[in-house]
Design an enzyme around this catalytic site. Structure first.
Site, PDB file in Angstrom:
ATOM      1  N   ALA A  65      50.622  37.784  42.854  1.00 24.80           N
ATOM      2  CA  ALA A  65      51.736  38.523  42.255  1.00 24.80           C
ATOM      3  C   ALA A  65      51.185  39.739  41.512  1.00 24.80           C
ATOM      4  CB  ALA A  65      52.481  37.605  41.290  1.00 24.80           C
ATOM      5  N   GLY A 105      49.817  34.140  44.468  1.00 20.96           N
ATOM      6  CA  GLY A 105      50.949  34.269  45.386  1.00 20.96           C
ATOM      7  C   GLY A 105      50.522  34.581  46.812  1.00 20.96           C
ATOM      8  N   GLU A 108      49.709  31.262  48.147  1.00 25.59           N
ATOM      9  CA  GLU A 108      50.956  30.481  48.190  1.00 25.59           C
ATOM     10  C   GLU A 108      51.790  30.869  49.411  1.00 25.59           C
ATOM     11  OE1 GLU A 108      51.892  31.496  44.034  1.00 25.59           O
ATOM     12  OE2 GLU A 108      52.101  29.340  43.733  1.00 25.59           O
ATOM     13  N   GLU A 128      45.729  31.401  38.822  1.00 23.51           N
ATOM     14  CA  GLU A 128      46.737  31.687  37.791  1.00 23.51           C
ATOM     15  C   GLU A 128      46.359  31.169  36.406  1.00 23.51           C
ATOM     16  OE1 GLU A 128      47.364  30.823  40.877  1.00 23.51           O
ATOM     17  OE2 GLU A 128      49.169  31.782  41.646  1.00 23.51           O
TER      18      GLU A 128
HETATM   19  C1  3H9 Z   1      50.305  35.028  40.786  1.00 20.34           C
HETATM   20  O1  3H9 Z   1      50.041  35.251  41.928  1.00 20.34           O
HETATM   21  C2  3H9 Z   1      51.483  34.209  40.367  1.00 20.34           C
HETATM   22  C3  3H9 Z   1      52.070  33.439  41.505  1.00 20.34           C
HETATM   23  O2  3H9 Z   1      51.788  32.091  41.337  1.00 20.34           O
HETATM   24  C4  3H9 Z   1      53.542  33.668  41.635  1.00 20.34           C
HETATM   25  C5  3H9 Z   1      54.295  33.500  40.395  1.00 20.34           C
HETATM   26  C6  3H9 Z   1      55.702  33.939  40.467  1.00 20.34           C
HETATM   27  N1  3H9 Z   1      48.224  42.565  40.051  1.00 20.34           N
HETATM   28  O3  3H9 Z   1      39.517  43.595  40.052  1.00 20.34           O
HETATM   29  P1  3H9 Z   1      39.417  44.903  40.753  1.00 20.34           P
HETATM   30  C7  3H9 Z   1      44.255  45.799  40.308  1.00 20.34           C
HETATM   31  S1  3H9 Z   1      49.390  35.626  39.513  1.00 20.34           S
HETATM   32  C8  3H9 Z   1      48.136  43.847  39.671  1.00 20.34           C
HETATM   33  O4  3H9 Z   1      38.715  45.997  40.068  1.00 20.34           O
HETATM   34  P2  3H9 Z   1      37.772  43.727  42.779  1.00 20.34           P
HETATM   35  C9  3H9 Z   1      43.248  45.910  39.195  1.00 20.34           C
HETATM   36  O5  3H9 Z   1      43.871  46.007  37.939  1.00 20.34           O
HETATM   37  C10 3H9 Z   1      48.134  36.601  40.278  1.00 20.34           C
HETATM   38  N2  3H9 Z   1      47.007  44.568  39.770  1.00 20.34           N
HETATM   39  O6  3H9 Z   1      38.846  44.754  42.233  1.00 20.34           O
HETATM   40  C11 3H9 Z   1      42.512  47.174  39.587  1.00 20.34           C
HETATM   41  O7  3H9 Z   1      43.329  48.264  39.212  1.00 20.34           O
HETATM   42  P3  3H9 Z   1      42.681  49.644  38.705  1.00 20.34           P
HETATM   43  C12 3H9 Z   1      47.080  35.761  40.863  1.00 20.34           C
HETATM   44  C13 3H9 Z   1      45.945  43.968  40.289  1.00 20.34           C
HETATM   45  O8  3H9 Z   1      37.566  44.078  44.206  1.00 20.34           O
HETATM   46  C14 3H9 Z   1      42.499  47.097  41.122  1.00 20.34           C
HETATM   47  O9  3H9 Z   1      43.562  46.206  41.465  1.00 20.34           O
HETATM   48  N3  3H9 Z   1      46.013  36.620  41.324  1.00 20.34           N
HETATM   49  C15 3H9 Z   1      45.967  42.644  40.708  1.00 20.34           C
HETATM   50  O10 3H9 Z   1      36.614  43.655  41.850  1.00 20.34           O
HETATM   51  C16 3H9 Z   1      41.220  46.574  41.686  1.00 20.34           C
HETATM   52  O11 3H9 Z   1      40.916  45.340  41.068  1.00 20.34           O
HETATM   53  C17 3H9 Z   1      45.003  36.969  40.527  1.00 20.34           C
HETATM   54  O12 3H9 Z   1      44.902  36.569  39.396  1.00 20.34           O
HETATM   55  C18 3H9 Z   1      47.178  41.926  40.576  1.00 20.34           C
HETATM   56  N4  3H9 Z   1      47.295  40.653  40.972  1.00 20.34           N
HETATM   57  O13 3H9 Z   1      38.465  42.289  42.687  1.00 20.34           O
HETATM   58  C19 3H9 Z   1      43.975  37.877  41.161  1.00 20.34           C
HETATM   59  N5  3H9 Z   1      44.740  42.304  41.167  1.00 20.34           N
HETATM   60  O14 3H9 Z   1      41.899  50.155  39.876  1.00 20.34           O
HETATM   61  C20 3H9 Z   1      43.653  39.013  40.235  1.00 20.34           C
HETATM   62  C21 3H9 Z   1      43.984  43.400  41.060  1.00 20.34           C
HETATM   63  O15 3H9 Z   1      43.866  50.450  38.325  1.00 20.34           O
HETATM   64  N6  3H9 Z   1      42.748  39.962  40.836  1.00 20.34           N
HETATM   65  N7  3H9 Z   1      44.702  44.407  40.534  1.00 20.34           N
HETATM   66  O16 3H9 Z   1      41.815  49.255  37.522  1.00 20.34           O
HETATM   67  C22 3H9 Z   1      41.432  39.721  40.972  1.00 20.34           C
HETATM   68  O17 3H9 Z   1      40.923  38.667  40.648  1.00 20.34           O
HETATM   69  C23 3H9 Z   1      40.586  40.832  41.504  1.00 20.34           C
HETATM   70  O18 3H9 Z   1      41.288  42.033  41.320  1.00 20.34           O
HETATM   71  C24 3H9 Z   1      40.241  40.696  42.999  1.00 20.34           C
HETATM   72  C25 3H9 Z   1      39.554  41.994  43.498  1.00 20.34           C
HETATM   73  C26 3H9 Z   1      39.280  39.502  43.164  1.00 20.34           C
HETATM   74  C27 3H9 Z   1      41.471  40.492  43.832  1.00 20.34           C
END
Ligand code: 3H9
Length: 702
Positions: A65, A105, A108, A128
């Site tokens: 998400a 998500g 999911e 999450e």
């Molecule tokens: C969820 O899914 C809830 C569900 O259960 C449904 C409920 C209703 N959203 O980390 P990076 C941005 S909760 C918005 O540097 P990497 C990040 O801020 C979610 N933005 O890259 C950055 O922006 P900027 C569950 C996001 O390659 C850019 O993307 N998922 C999101 O080192 C690059 O990110 C998570 O918790 C997001 N979800 O790592 C995963 N994700 O360039 C969270 C990233 O402006 N994300 N951004 O600074 C991560 O763990 C890492 O970003 C990921 C990539 C491993 C994906």
């Protein structure tokens, strides 16, 4: 209806390919979910399409998400009409084709597809809990039905990323493709293969059960780590619902539990920490087109505890690294320590034996400067004194190639002075690791005045390549992390002068969420370490606030765990700190000598005395332009000092109390205790304007 700008449907013969294109990571924001539903409906309505593939464009499948949307009052479709409902109700099969990340998500939705295939480098997970919520898109109900309750509990309460081959072993992925496969072509072929199979395999139709004892055992196992937190326990409750309720009722329960978490302080703080960790990588005043240099041949000079830990950090991330010490016996001892550390990890079960051998094989001990002359980046980690470091820098400057980078692991010394002994000051910077260097995630990159942007970018990138979070700090005594922490370190000893005991202070900080109390940490690190810095600062500054109790302990040879006694006493071969009546007597006697009246303290006063003193210093650091953002200081506290992540960080936590209240208390302590509590200019201005700490505008980086 026009096609969504972020999700498109293409046709590959009788296969519909649904492609999400919402950079950078295809988070489920801004119309992505609606776009997927729309594409699914169109594909199902198209008689020429027999099956569909769902995939992501760019670097990932779907990373979850959109975290920025949480806590903004965003509207979600009612239960039964969400993307995963539409996916698993699809009369035609859908294959999720995963590369990069399928997280939250993203996974999911993949679990609501009928089949999942992945490239070997893909990672899946439900992280999450790490942002204070639970998988609220059916993940707590579907994952246990795929992998069983036990494995689902482990994955959901840890939030870890699971590599595709392991995910296949667990049953999450149906097929892992060969490494060189073209994902789209393979997914289309897979979809053709399964297009006519009926009934469609739907995860929701499977059953899962587990004994109540399974859940109790997990609650018990996470109790220490999940202290003061709610999300991990809600995750367990949701998985329990999967095992006891029919699918739709389980989904309702998941939804209720999710709603309790989304706007709680815990989730807000963890979201803040997530974005702060991404922000810290940005260096806004450097030219945007400068790229970090690649490095292939790192070396560490100095085989002490820090040098050894830094070499291990390189080896752990696949780098061959040389470790040099001019004294052969020090080199031998250093290698012995490295071997012992790896052996302990194997004994604890956190490292496989073959991996231990691989890592050890990457660390190459050498005894002469000539042996490292071909290295392209060298980290100096010799004894922390300018007169020891300078000759090492001079020598390194002579033997290294002119374009090699020269970094120092100093924790406080003037990097300009050190850079000045070389002919390459533009290629010199500080890389301050935290102990143990192979474990602690923070790398403080220190910016001397002559360092080139390329050097700074390379030092920041170096940290990231060995799994650290790199944060930029100005060249000021103690840099940013230790300088902001220093008043806390003094205040905790001054509290003893006034009537506290180490165990009382430690209990307050552990209850607050630190893994260990600060006095116990002092004993672990060695009390002699801080004593050296205090001596240096007292010589440089006649008004320096001395800490006679701490000095007395060091004088007595009470250096901490290594001497069996420090702030606590230790039984032989055991690291448990025991309160020591001898320490209590020393404290009383020194306090009496100083004539300090004794009194009692509340827990809140202890907590605020320690943390407010650091908030004030952090404001000074920002006011002097030694850090880019208050949130960078938070990241340093989270990853350098074990500040509880679910409280966001020092400055975020202080914002929770309110800038005006923090200022009023500091001003009152200024009256009571004198200059060491003088409020910083920035703090006063923030209080006067009611500006939160995290919105403070620091001076340009200096
Ligand atoms: C969820 O899914 C809830 C569900 O259960 C449904 C409920 C209703 N959203 O980390 P990076 C941005 S909760 C918005 O540097 P990497 C990040 O801020 C979610 N933005 O890259 C950055 O922006 P900027 C569950 C996001 O390659 C850019 O993307 N998922 C999101 O080192 C690059 O990110 C998570 O918790 C997001 N979800 O790592 C995963 N994700 O360039 C969270 C990233 O402006 N994300 N951004 O600074 C991560 O763990 C890492 O970003 C990921 C990539 C491993 C994906």
């Amino acid at each position: 209806m026009n096609e969504s700008p972020v999700v498109r449907l293409e046709k590959d013969g009788e296969i519909g390919v649904i492609i999400v294109n919402y950079p950078p990571v295809n988070a489920l924001g801004s119309g992505v979910s609606d776009g997927i539903i729309d594409a699914l409906n169109r594909a199902n309505a198209d008689p020429a399409i027999k099956a569909m593939v769902l995939m992501g464009e760019g670097r990932s499948f779907i990373a979850g998400a959109d975290i920025r949307g949480f806590g903004t009052g965003r509207k979600r479709p009612p239960l039964g009409q969400r993307t995963y409902d539409v996916l698993d109700a699809s009369p035609k099969p859908v294959v999720a084709a995963i590369h990069g990340y399928a997280l939250g998500g993203g996974l999911e939705n993949a679990l609501a597809c009928h089949y999942r295939i992945a490239v070997p480098s893909a990672k899946v997970g439900l992280p999450e809990v790490l942002i204070g919520i639970l998988p609220g898109g059916g993940g707590t109900q579907r994952l246990p039905r795929v992998v069983g309750a036990q494995a689902a509990l482990e994955l959901i309460t840890s939030g870890r990323h699971v590599p595709a081959p392991e995910a296949a072993g667990l049953g999450i992925i149906d097929e892992v493709l060969p490494a060189n496969a073209n994902l789209r072509a393979a997914a289309v072929a897979y979809a053709r293969k399964i297009a006519d199979i009926r009934p469609l395999p739907r995860v929701r139709d499977r059953n899962v059960t587990a004994e109540p004892a399974v859940f109790d055992a997990v609650r018990k196992s996470i109790a220490r780590k999940a202290r003061n937190q709610k999300a991990p326990y809600s995750c367990i409750a949701a998985v329990e619902a999967a095992c006891t309720l029919p699918f739709d009722e389980g989904i309702r329960r998941e939804s209720e539990l999710f709603a309790e978490l989304e706007n709680a302080d815990e989730a807000k703080a963890l979201r803040y920490a997530f974005f702060a960790e991404r922000e810290v990588a940005k260096l806004p005043d450097l030219p945007p087109d400068i790229k970090p240099c690649n490095f292939a041949a790192p070396a560490v000079v100095g085989a002490g505890t820090m040098g050894g830990g830094i070499a291990m950090a390189f080896a752990d991330f696949g780098y061959d690294v040389k470790i040099m010490d001019a004294a052969q016996d020090a080199l031998d001892r250093g290698m012995e320590r490295i071997r012992a550390n790896y052996a302990t990890s194997v004994k604890r079960g956190s490292l496989a034996e073959d991996e231990r051998l691989r890592r050890l094989g990457r660390i190459h001990p050498v005894a002469g400067y000539d042996d490292i002359s071909d290295c392209d980046v060298v980290i100096e980690a010799v004894f922390e004194r300018m007169d020891v470091k300078k000759p090492v820098f001079e020598k390194l400057d002579q033997v290294l190639k002119p374009d090699a980078f020269l970094f120092s692991n100093t924790s406080a010394l003037d990097m300009d002075e050190l850079a000045a002994v070389t002919k390459r000051p533009e290629r010199v910077a500080g890389t301050h690791f935290f102990s143990p260097a192979n474990v602690m995630k923070l790398l403080e990159v220190v910016r001397p005045s002559k360092a080139s942007p390329e050097t700074l970018m390379t030092a920041m990138a170096l940290g990231r390549r060995i799994g650290k979070i790199s944060a930029m700090a100005g060249n000021t005594d103690g840099f940013v992390a230790n300088r902001s922490r220093a008043p806390f370190n003094s205040e905790m000893v001054i509290l003893l002068e006034e009537g506290c005991l180490p165990e009382q202070v430690d209990k307050v900080m552990v209850d607050f969420g630190y893994p260990m109390g600060p006095f116990a940490v002092g004993d672990l690190a060695g009390l002699d370490v801080g004593a050296e810095g205090r001596k240096r600062r007292a010589l440089a500054n006649p008004n320096y606030r001395k800490l006679p109790i701490a000095d007395k302990l060091v004088e007595m040879g009470r250096y901490g765990q290594k001497t069996g006694a420090g702030w606590y006493r230790y039984e032989k071969g055991d690291r448990t700190p025991h309160p020591d009546p001898e320490v209590a007597a020393i404290i009383r006697s020194v306090a009496a000598g100083m004539g300090v009246p004794q009194r009692t303290f509340t827990d809140t006063e202890i907590l605020h005395r320690l943390l407010f003193s650091s908030v004030n210093e952090a404001c000074r650091i920002l006011e002097e332009g030694k850090a880019y953002r208050a949130s960078d200081i938070d990241v340093m506290w989270l990853h350098g000092f074990g500040f509880p992540r679910y409280r966001g960080g020092l400055m975020y936590w202080a914002d929770g109390i309110g800038v005006k209240s923090v200022y009023a208390q500091i001003a009152a302590w200024h009256q009571q205790y004198g200059d060491r509590w003088a409020p910083s200019r920035l703090l006063r201005e923030l209080a006067e304007t009611g500006t939160p700490f995290r919105e403070a505008k620091p001076a340009p980086f200096a």
